[in-house]
Design an enzyme around this catalytic site. Structure first.
Site, PDB file in Angstrom:
ATOM      1  N   TRP A 192       0.842  -1.188   0.000  1.00  0.00           N
ATOM      2  CA  TRP A 192       0.000   0.000   0.000  1.00  0.00           C
ATOM      3  C   TRP A 192       0.883   1.245   0.000  1.00  0.00           C
ATOM      4  CZ3 TRP A 192      -1.826   2.692   4.891  1.00  0.00           C
ATOM      5  CH2 TRP A 192      -2.738   3.717   4.596  1.00  0.00           C
ATOM      6  N   ASP A 273      -1.417  -5.608   9.135  1.00  0.00           N
ATOM      7  CA  ASP A 273      -2.298  -4.524   8.719  1.00  0.00           C
ATOM      8  C   ASP A 273      -3.606  -5.184   8.268  1.00  0.00           C
ATOM      9  OD1 ASP A 273      -3.574  -2.294   7.782  1.00  0.00           O
ATOM     10  OD2 ASP A 273      -2.074  -1.763   6.282  1.00  0.00           O
ATOM     11  N   LYS A 309     -13.536   0.108   5.145  1.00  0.00           N
ATOM     12  CA  LYS A 309     -14.083  -0.725   4.068  1.00  0.00           C
ATOM     13  C   LYS A 309     -15.249  -1.587   4.536  1.00  0.00           C
ATOM     14  CE  LYS A 309     -10.645   0.691   1.410  1.00  0.00           C
ATOM     15  NZ  LYS A 309      -9.799   1.385   2.398  1.00  0.00           N
TER      16      LYS A 309
END
Length: 464
Positions: A192, A273, A309
């Site tokens: 990311w 993560d 999300k």
């Protein structure tokens, strides 16, 4: 600003000025005289010469002149370019945000219900404690590790509410910098885009381990294991718990076991993560299985969470940092230091998103509804992934194998397109994406799959 002050009665351009007269501050101009007073000049003034007289002229030079323009964010900049494009077929596949089949933002029904209940309760807007909302911290740790997990029952998890995933990662990075001086964080290649920024900002050294294999558009598992083995003992290994961003390529359960073996052998610390729990497969438990397996081995673990999300709470900035320790005493001390780091950074976190999560997870009916909506969202993305694969396979007559699209998981697909090919996607086809070849399938509809397939096939075969 200070400047030379001129007092002028009548002056003629033929005036002559001697150095003696300058020192005296008086100039004879025939029948008239020019008197002037010397004052200290400001360093932010420019000097202008008129004949043989020098005068200080005020100039607008900023104290911030040395600050250069920052480059645009590679992900958020995609959306800005998309908004400026008026083409009717344009697609924004850059930002990882869920969209409906009509490509509109989606607010979960269960979030609307929780919002309504909170409004009816008339909750106050007082400051939260530094560590955040207690009810949120309880349910978020239980959601990740399992409510019956021994680490929960034994109070071995230090949980602090953070500013979504980014802020939670930043807290952990500051903890590493402060208490593990010189320790390195290993991050996947690619990863990311904000991971590197976070560790750079915290002044934590990092290096990369191999992850993506461009030849297979799959996982370079041997390279990954070799690089983790070669890392200095006691390194932090940053792992994507599920739905790897940007590749969508996850290790198999057997590969996760091998990764855990190597991390234990090298005395590394796993750092997860978790941005997509429940959003990748539609199952909260399945998407947390990698983290739970490491914890079950008795390993100390760091895990950052985000609810952007899976609950669509993008703007609420709600997440958490969890540190699993070998004892409750160590967990208490770690939590105290995380709070100490948070205090000067942002003082305390926002309350609304935390209350929404706590309300939903803490209520059996709402929790069941949330699971159903997550399954719906994950299912829509899976359907889009299948349709894109079908479109690519039927339209491309070259014999290229596009099956990697189906093997990837989550909201992203890593297309394997290079920068020039990505530029063609945008310039010719009005498809906006990051330059590493990542596309967000959450921003794609079934109706646009064939158009996207045409764009990918053209870019792949006709642009080198």
């Amino acid at each position: 600003m200070a400047s030379s002050v001129l007092s002028l009665a009548s002056a003629t351009p033929s005036a002559s000025l001697s150095s003696h007269e300058i020192e005296k501050g008086k100039l004879n101009l025939g029948n008239s005289s020019l008197c002037f007073k010397k004052e200290k000049t400001n360093p932010f003034m420019k000097t202008k010469s008129v004949g043989r007289i020098s005068m200080a002229v005020a100039s607008n030079v900023s104290r911030f002149e040395a600050i250069t323009m920052a480059p645009p964010d590679p992900i958020l900049g995609v959306s800005e370019a998309f908004k400026a494009d008026n083409h009717e077929l344009k697609l924004n596949l850059g930002v990882g945000a869920y969209r409906t089949e009509e490509l509109q933002p989606y607010v979960l029904d269960v979030v609307k219900k929780a919002d309504k209940l909170l409004l009816e309760k008339g909750e106050n807007r007082e400051y939260l404690p530094i560590e955040g909302l207690a009810a949120f911290n309880k349910v978020t740790a239980e959601l990740l590790f399992g409510a019956d997990n021994p680490v929960i029952k034994q109070q071995r998890v230090a949980t602090v509410q953070g500013l979504s995933g980014t802020g939670s990662l930043r807290l952990a990075a500051a903890l590493i910098e402060r208490y593990f001086s010189g320790a390195k964080v290993l991050i996947s290649s690619p990863t990311w885009g904000n991971h590197k920024n976070i560790f750079n900002d915290a002044r934590v050294p990092w290096s990369e381990y191999r992850y993506y294999d461009p030849k297979t558009v799959g996982l370079d598992f041997e390279g990954m294991i070799a690089d983790i083995k070669a890392a200095p003992e006691g390194s932090f290994i940053l792992l994507h718990g599920c739905a790897h961003n940007p590749t969508g390529i996850d290790p198999t359960p057997e590969q996760w076991e091998t990764i855990a073996d190597v991390i234990q052998e090298k005395n590394h610390i796993p750092f997860f993560d978790i941005a997509y729990q429940g959003f990748a497969s539609g199952s909260l438990d399945a998407d947390a299985s990698s983290v739970r397996m490491f914890v079950a081995r008795g390993m100390e673990v760091i895990a950052a969470q985000s609810y952007s999300k899976n609950l669509g709470l993008y703007a609420e900035r709600i997440g958490a940092i969890n540190v699993v320790c070998s004892s409750s005493d160590a967990a208490a001390r770690v939590k105290s230091q995380l709070k100490r780091i948070a205090r000067p950074m942002y003082s305390n976190p926002p309350v609304h998103g935390a209350r929404i999560v706590a309300s939903i997870v803490g209520d059996a009916t709402l929790f069941k509804e949330w699971n159903a909506e997550m399954e719906m969202m994950a299912g829509r993305i899976m359907n889009v992934r299948q349709k894109l694969f079908d479109s690519l396979s039927s339209k491309d007559k070259s014999g290229k194998d596009w099956s990697f699209v189906l093997k990837q998981i989550g909201m992203f697909s890593f297309t394997g397109l290079n920068k020039a090919q990505c530029d063609n996607m945008t310039n010719k086809w009005h498809v906006y994406m990051t330059k590493d070849g990542r596309i967000s399938l959450a921003g794609l509809s079934l109706a646009k799959c064939e158009y996207l397939a045409d764009a990918i096939i053209d870019s792949y075969h006709n642009v080198s």
